[in-house]
Design an enzyme around this catalytic site. Structure first.
Site, PDB file in Angstrom:
ATOM      1  CB  CYS A   1      -0.949  -0.006   1.200  1.00 30.78           C
ATOM      2  SG  CYS A   1      -1.984  -1.477   1.261  1.00 30.78           S
TER       3      CYS A   1
ATOM      4  CG  HIS B   1      -1.733   4.543   4.959  1.00 31.74           C
ATOM      5  ND1 HIS B   1      -1.754   4.418   3.589  1.00 31.74           N
ATOM      6  CD2 HIS B   1      -1.855   3.280   5.457  1.00 31.74           C
ATOM      7  CE1 HIS B   1      -1.875   3.131   3.269  1.00 31.74           C
ATOM      8  NE2 HIS B   1      -1.943   2.430   4.377  1.00 31.74           N
TER       9      HIS B   1
ATOM     10  CE  LYS C   1      -5.233   4.642   1.868  1.00 34.64           C
ATOM     11  NZ  LYS C   1      -4.221   5.690   2.100  1.00 34.64           N
TER      12      LYS C   1
END
Length: 408
Positions: free
Chosen positions: A161, A299, A332
């Protein structure tokens, strides 16, 4: 020391199939996550994904190219065409000074699954001769080099990732140390299929929510897993003097890169966050910007372990008081987790934030978690003066990568 700048960007994402559409959706807080349409999920616990919408490979690339390439490569090629067009670098750099550093988490898994069915149901002779060159994960990098006659260094990276961020960082180093004058960098993924979702689901990584507005909730106390997504991001990196000499529009400068490994566990981040923090520190080392003017595209996967570990890493890297003044968000929450593509797309988001002096939101945020206590920009974009943007990504295997961008 040579300097490295960004002169082009291209994106294919669940919230827009080009940078302009992505930008508009990003700052509006658009949710690109919904129920899976690619295959039947009626019997599955895992029903949500960030699918790319309205993508027509034949129209964009031609019938022959579409037939000979996996979807992840198609996403890469379309994003690269956009980035190269914006950059305008084609024809201004020697072919052997133009390189590629591009990756994927799993490569052509759609092709792998389809040809395996052919093998089982129709026999050995019905496996396509295109199987291997469609499936291998380096083939997107190879196709980009062929498209643009990039005879310089051509490398395919995979750090799960963190792949997209690693590709940009290693491309940056390639130019910094004089091996190329320009690099095509990024990542692509197309892994929304029954096998991948079963695998990620069975290792307890995916959310089991069937509500698109409660599926991806980074840093929220209710978070229970990430959402699979797909797409591609491409950035054109260029040596600063080369870009200036040809009158290129410079979007940002790379001013730092951190790359470390937890060396702790194959799927779980190290809860001590020691080496995630080091990646942040290494990226920031020579930046010297006040925290109030820094945006961190985290992230932020919406998994219980990642979000609290990443929060701890920022505190350990910068000190608690400094970390609490940062502008942080997880995009995200809108796109889902694009695996090998996510770092490249989030680098684009970070550059857009820097150029627009606007922090994109973390949508779906409602309940604070005591272990996640930074400023995550809940639900609505924030206008503020920014001087530096950091993009961080962590991958299975313990990979940590952070890239830093500043205005020029």
């Amino acid at each position: 020391m040579r300097r490295v700048v960004i002169t082009g960007m291209g994106a294919v994402t669940p919230i827009g199939n080009n940078v302009a559409d992505f930008k508009e959706a990003l700052f509006a807080g658009k949710n690109g996550i919904d129920r899976v349409t690619r295959f039947d999920v009626s019997e599955s616990k895992y029903t949500m994904a960030g699918e790319v919408k309205g993508f027509d490979a034949v129209a964009l690339l031609g019938k022959q190219t579409a037939r000979k390439t996996d979807l992840f490569t198609q996403y890469a090629m379309v994003a690269a065409n956009e980035a190269m067009a914006q950059s305008g670098i084609q024809g201004t750099v020697e072919n052997d000074r133009l390189g590629v550093c591009f990756g994927s988490g799993v490569g052509g898994i759609e092709t792998l699954c389809g040809e395996h069915v052919n093998l089982l149901e129709k026999g050995v002779r019905r496996v396509s001769p295109q199987f291997v060159p469609k499936m291998i994960y380096n083939i997107a990098a190879g196709n980009l080099a062929i498209m643009f006659k990039a005879n310089g260094p051509c490398t395919a990276v995979s750090t799960a990732c963190a792949t997209g961020t690693t590709a940009i960082g290693e491309g940056y180093r390639t130019i910094l140390h004089g091996y190329a004058d320009a690099m095509i960098c990024g990542g692509a993924e197309a892994a929304i299929n029954a096998l991948c979702m079963a695998g990620f689901g069975n290792c307890q990584a995916l959310t089991s929510s069937d509500n698109k507005d409660e599926a991806c909730m980074p840093f929220d106390k209710r978070r229970n897993g990430f959402v699979m997504a797909e797409g591609a991001g491409v950035l054109i990196l260029e040596e600063y003097e080369h870009a200036v000499s040809r009158g290129a529009a410079i979007l940002a400068e790379i001013c730092g890169y951190g790359s470390t490994c937890d060396a702790h566990h194959v799927t779980a981040p190290d809860p001590e966050a020691t080496y995630t923090a080091k990646a942040f520190r290494d990226a920031y080392a020579e930046c010297g910007v006040a925290p109030e003017k820094i945006y961190v595209n985290a992230h932020g996967t919406s998994t219980p372990l990642n979000d609290k570990t990443e929060t701890a890493a920022m505190k350990k890297a910068f000190g608690e008081d400094f970390a609490k003044k940062l502008h942080v968000s997880s995009t995200k929450s809108m796109t889902g987790h694009m695996l090998g593509a996510t770092g490249a797309v989030e680098a684009i988001a970070a550059i857009l934030a820097l150029n627009e002096d606007t922090v994109p939101p973390t949508i779906n945020y409602k309940e604070a978690d005591p272990e996640c206590d930074l400023n995550y920009t809940p639900n609505v974009a924030v206008k503020t003066e920014l001087e530096l943007a950091l993009s961080s990504n962590l991958g299975f295997g313990g990979h940590n990568a952070v890239i830093a961008f500043k205005k020029v």
